[in-house]
Design a protein around this motif. Sequence first.
Motif, short mmCIF file in Angstrom:
data_model
loop_
_atom_site.label_atom_id
_atom_site.label_comp_id
_atom_site.label_asym_id
_atom_site.label_seq_id
_atom_site.Cartn_x
_atom_site.Cartn_y
_atom_site.Cartn_z
N ASN A 41 1.02 -1.20 -0.21
CA ASN A 41 0.07 0.25 0.18
C ASN A 41 0.85 0.98 0.07
O ASN A 41 0.72 1.68 -0.99
CB ASN A 41 -1.00 0.09 1.12
N TYR A 42 1.98 0.80 1.22
CA TYR A 42 2.49 2.62 0.98
C TYR A 42 3.32 3.14 -0.48
O TYR A 42 3.26 3.91 -0.24
CB TYR A 42 3.74 2.44 2.30
N PHE A 43 4.32 1.87 -1.06
CA PHE A 43 5.19 2.29 -1.88
C PHE A 43 4.52 2.00 -3.69
O PHE A 43 4.61 2.29 -4.39
CB PHE A 43 5.88 1.40 -1.76
N ILE A 44 3.49 0.88 -3.55
CA ILE A 44 3.43 0.07 -4.33
C ILE A 44 2.42 0.65 -5.56
O ILE A 44 2.24 1.39 -6.12
CB ILE A 44 3.54 -1.00 -5.00
N ILE A 45 1.16 0.16 -4.52
CA ILE A 45 0.00 0.98 -4.79
C ILE A 45 0.01 2.60 -5.36
O ILE A 45 -0.74 3.03 -5.55
CB ILE A 45 -1.39 0.94 -4.12
N ALA A 46 -0.07 3.19 -3.88
CA ALA A 46 0.71 4.65 -4.19
C ALA A 46 0.59 5.35 -4.88
O ALA A 46 1.27 6.56 -5.45
CB ALA A 46 1.16 5.46 -2.76
N ASN A 47 1.89 4.61 -5.26
CA ASN A 47 2.48 4.85 -6.81
C ASN A 47 2.07 4.44 -8.29
O ASN A 47 2.73 4.09 -9.19
CB ASN A 47 4.45 5.20 -6.48
N GLY A 48 1.15 3.82 -8.21
CA GLY A 48 0.11 3.45 -8.81
C GLY A 48 1.58 1.93 -10.35
O GLY A 48 0.90 1.59 -11.62
N LEU A 49 2.07 1.50 -8.87
CA LEU A 49 3.10 0.05 -9.52
C LEU A 49 2.08 -1.65 -9.72
O LEU A 49 0.83 -1.09 -9.13
CB LEU A 49 3.75 0.43 -9.05
N ALA A 50 2.61 -2.66 -9.78
CA ALA A 50 1.77 -3.64 -9.78
C ALA A 50 2.34 -4.41 -9.24
O ALA A 50 3.82 -4.23 -9.34
CB ALA A 50 0.88 -4.05 -11.12
N GLU A 51 2.40 -5.84 -9.12
CA GLU A 51 3.30 -7.39 -8.52
C GLU A 51 2.81 -7.53 -9.11
O GLU A 51 1.85 -7.74 -10.73
CB GLU A 51 2.58 -7.77 -7.60
N GLY A 52 3.35 -8.78 -9.72
CA GLY A 52 2.83 -10.44 -10.19
C GLY A 52 2.22 -10.98 -9.37
O GLY A 52 1.10 -10.84 -8.33
N GLY A 53 1.71 -12.25 -10.01
CA GLY A 53 0.87 -13.64 -9.19
C GLY A 53 -0.21 -13.15 -9.46
O GLY A 53 -1.48 -12.01 -9.94
N PHE A 54 -0.85 -13.06 -8.36
CA PHE A 54 -2.34 -13.09 -7.92
C PHE A 54 -2.76 -11.62 -7.32
O PHE A 54 -3.57 -10.56 -7.67
CB PHE A 54 -2.90 -13.97 -7.70
N THR A 55 -1.55 -11.47 -7.19
CA THR A 55 -1.57 -10.00 -6.25
C THR A 55 -1.82 -9.10 -7.71
O THR A 55 -2.28 -8.15 -7.62
CB THR A 55 -0.34 -9.44 -5.15
N GLY A 56 -0.81 -9.23 -8.00
CA GLY A 56 -0.51 -8.27 -9.68
C GLY A 56 -2.11 -8.03 -10.18
O GLY A 56 -2.78 -6.72 -10.54
#
Length: 295
Positions: A41-56
């Motif tokens: 939440n603090y770094f990835i989502i706040a800056n519109g980035l994503a992740e791999g897998g189901f989280t992505g």
Amino acid sequence: MIKEEVGNTNGRHGLWRDNVRTISTYLGIAAGSFIFAFGLNYFIIANGLAEGGFTGIALIIHYLAGWPVGTVLFLLNLPLFFIGWKMWGKTFVLKTILGVAAVSVALDLTQGFGLKTHDLLLAALYGGVLSGVGLGLVLRFGATTGGVDIIARWINEKSGISMGKIYFLFDLFVLSMVAFLFGLEKALYTLVAVGVFSQVIDRIIEGFDEAKAVIIISQAVPQISQAIIKELDRGATILKGQGAYTGQDKDVLYVVVSRYQLLRLKNIVQEADPRAFVIVNDVREVLGEGFRRPG
């Protein structure tokens, strides 16, 4: 009577240890879930980035529809619980539900905490590190996070395709979706986050007890082994070998040392036998005397 009391005492101590271990496990999973959620939440989502897998996938749905990431992640995993139950039994499913539920709740509870930055590389790096530490703790304490893990395992058993290939293809699909929907730049920074995330998880699961495994072939193995015991306070194993070309019997010394002791070990070998043949291998984790205890 005395034996019975001793037996009861040992039983109570064993029960107490089991209870402490169980509580530690749940606390570890909870702590890992919140660290993962905070990093996301603090770094990835706040800056519109994503992740791999189901989280992505959950993040893409969140960006498009505004739905809570944790809720989406749990809903995506629901069909897989039934597959896991059918394929691998109740214990596997309960651990999966525990891991997925803990992560999902933590994600929704920490929603809204974020640091917006113009440096997306820093966001990707810190987000990858924190979320990797968190999920690594969840896995290390025995919970599983479902998602691609279940799909990869199921496909592997049905078709024989390696799980590594399945993980790669799924992450490639998610990154392609990110590039298509949000731009190539976001996808590339997401790739950095995914890479860091994977490396940190490996470190947490496998441990930080890096060491060096050294194989020494020498005519002075007895002297070298004694010097290792006295100067480095390490044990060693003498193996019997035979030269393929000469056919002569040779002693082979196998020893594991910390990376800080490697230079001293090289000096010991050099002083005892300058013509010794030495092979040094990296070791991720060592359990046992002189290193970390198992469990």
